[in-house]
Design a protein around this motif. Structure first.
Motif, PDB file in Angstrom:
ATOM      1  N   THR A  90       3.004  30.322  39.813  1.00 15.44           N
ATOM      2  CA  THR A  90       2.236  30.315  41.053  1.00 15.44           C
ATOM      3  C   THR A  90       1.972  28.861  41.436  1.00 15.44           C
ATOM      4  O   THR A  90       1.642  28.036  40.592  1.00 15.44           O
ATOM      5  CB  THR A  90       0.904  31.065  40.935  1.00 15.44           C
ATOM      6  N   GLU A 129      -9.013  33.689  40.635  1.00 13.56           N
ATOM      7  CA  GLU A 129      -9.186  32.630  41.626  1.00 13.56           C
ATOM      8  C   GLU A 129     -10.361  33.005  42.510  1.00 13.56           C
ATOM      9  O   GLU A 129     -10.313  34.017  43.205  1.00 13.56           O
ATOM     10  CB  GLU A 129      -7.912  32.485  42.463  1.00 13.56           C
ATOM     11  N   GLN A 143      -0.261  30.169  48.986  1.00 11.91           N
ATOM     12  CA  GLN A 143       0.086  30.429  47.598  1.00 11.91           C
ATOM     13  C   GLN A 143       1.523  30.931  47.551  1.00 11.91           C
ATOM     14  O   GLN A 143       1.910  31.826  48.315  1.00 11.91           O
ATOM     15  CB  GLN A 143      -0.829  31.409  46.900  1.00 11.91           C
TER      16      GLN A 143
END
Ligand code: MN
Length: 330
Positions: A90, A129, A143
């Protein structure tokens, strides 16, 4: 509304006689891919720009979400509880706001605009997150996921925070290099296939030309403002897929516009992408789901007491592998 409301196929292509050696398959021109809104966590809606039906990847970039700018002054901001990943990296890049990354390796890392988080799942990692309780009023960023090749996809998990990235001025553009090599500069972010991610901030209205690698395929999105890229008007909410076989790219934009250029060598392995997992077969993804639900493999996210996100049920039919152009395998 974007200037185009559906995919627009363009027909310009690099003439065969100018094609560099080793670049056999040139994609026929660019494709404008409008994104679609997807809820993420309880409080965020993202614009999903990849994968799409017609084009699933740009190099190893297999997932592109653009979120915001959202006014989160009276809201929690980003709020994604502990969840697992396998087979991917990621890449998180904020333009506004703040988020706290926590993972099962024990990392607890705030991320702010101008900083890059790169989390490598390898065989398995879990993270959360969340914006801190006291956070800036706007949330805006991207993202991205990067598909890992063998053997990295079966390897160790890793997390890196990069607060100091290469930045330079190139004519009308301020370039920040997130991932890969560009214009002789190199990002400190570790990736496992030839890959590029660069933010381009437009400073003036004059046309700019980027030098590209013909063996890379590319895509461009506008994170804020407006631009014209390869002759196509581009605004937030769409991805311009540019294909391979180019050695330059013309663009101009409104001053202050922020663009994201993605690129990489075509990723040839068909992928099974389901929920937070990237694998090669139905069985691999089903095993990852089973391990997550049983509390195996992915570990426990540090300093996050929230209950882990349960995986959805697998579909009743087998998950199919798809190649980068959307073709179905197995
Ligand atoms: Mn995640």
């Amino acid at each position: 509304m974007p200037a185009y409301s559906r995919a627009v196929e363009r027909t310009e292509r690099m003439p065969a006689q100018t094609r560099p050696p080793g670049v056999a398959a040139v994609d026929p021109g660019s494709v404008l891919l409008p994104g679609h809104d997807v809820p993420l966590g309880r409080y965020t809606t993202v614009r999903r720009l990849l994968p799409q039906r017609q084009r699933r990847m740009i190099g190893a970039w297999c997932f592109v979400d653009h979120f915001g700018p959202d006014d989160v002054a009276e809201r929690p901001g980003m709020e994604v509880p502990p969840h697992p990943h396998t087979g991917l990296q990621t890449v998180t890049w904020l333009l506004d706001g703040e988020s706290l990354h926590r993972d099962s390796l024990g990392n607890v890392q705030p991320i702010r605009p101008g900083q890059l988080n790169v989390m490598t799942s390898g065989h398995g990692i879990a993270h959360s997150e969340r914006s801190p309780a006291q956070h800036p009023p706007l949330m805006h960023g991207v993202q991205l996921w990067v598909a890992l090749p063998d053997p990295a996809r079966a390897g160790a998990a890793d997390f890196a925070h990069h607060a100091d990235l290469p930045r330079w001025r190139d004519g009308e553009l301020d370039v920040t290099l997130l991932v890969g090599e560009f214009a002789g500069e190199r990002s400190p972010a570790v990736v496992h296939t030839p890959l590029l991610g660069a933010q381009l901030e437009v400073r003036g209205p004059a046309p700019a030309t980027l030098a590209l690698r013909p063996d890379f395929e590319y895509g461009m999105l506008v994170m804020s403002g407006a631009a014209e890229v390869d002759g196509v008007p581009l605004a937030p909410g769409s991805l311009l897929w540019l294909g391979a076989g180019r050695d330059r790219l013309a663009l101009h934009g409104d001053p202050g516009s922020l663009l994201l250029l993605l690129g990489g060598t075509p990723f040839e392995e068909p992928l099974v992408m389901w929920w937070n997992f990237v694998g090669r077969s139905h069985e691999e993804v089903a095993a990852a789901r089973e391990d997550w639900m049983a509390g195996r493999r992915f570990g426990v996210v540090a300093e996050d007491p929230a209950p882990p996100l349960p995986a959805p049920a697998l579909p009743s039919t087998r998950l199919k592998a798809r190649d980068r152009s959307g073709g179905v395998h197995g």
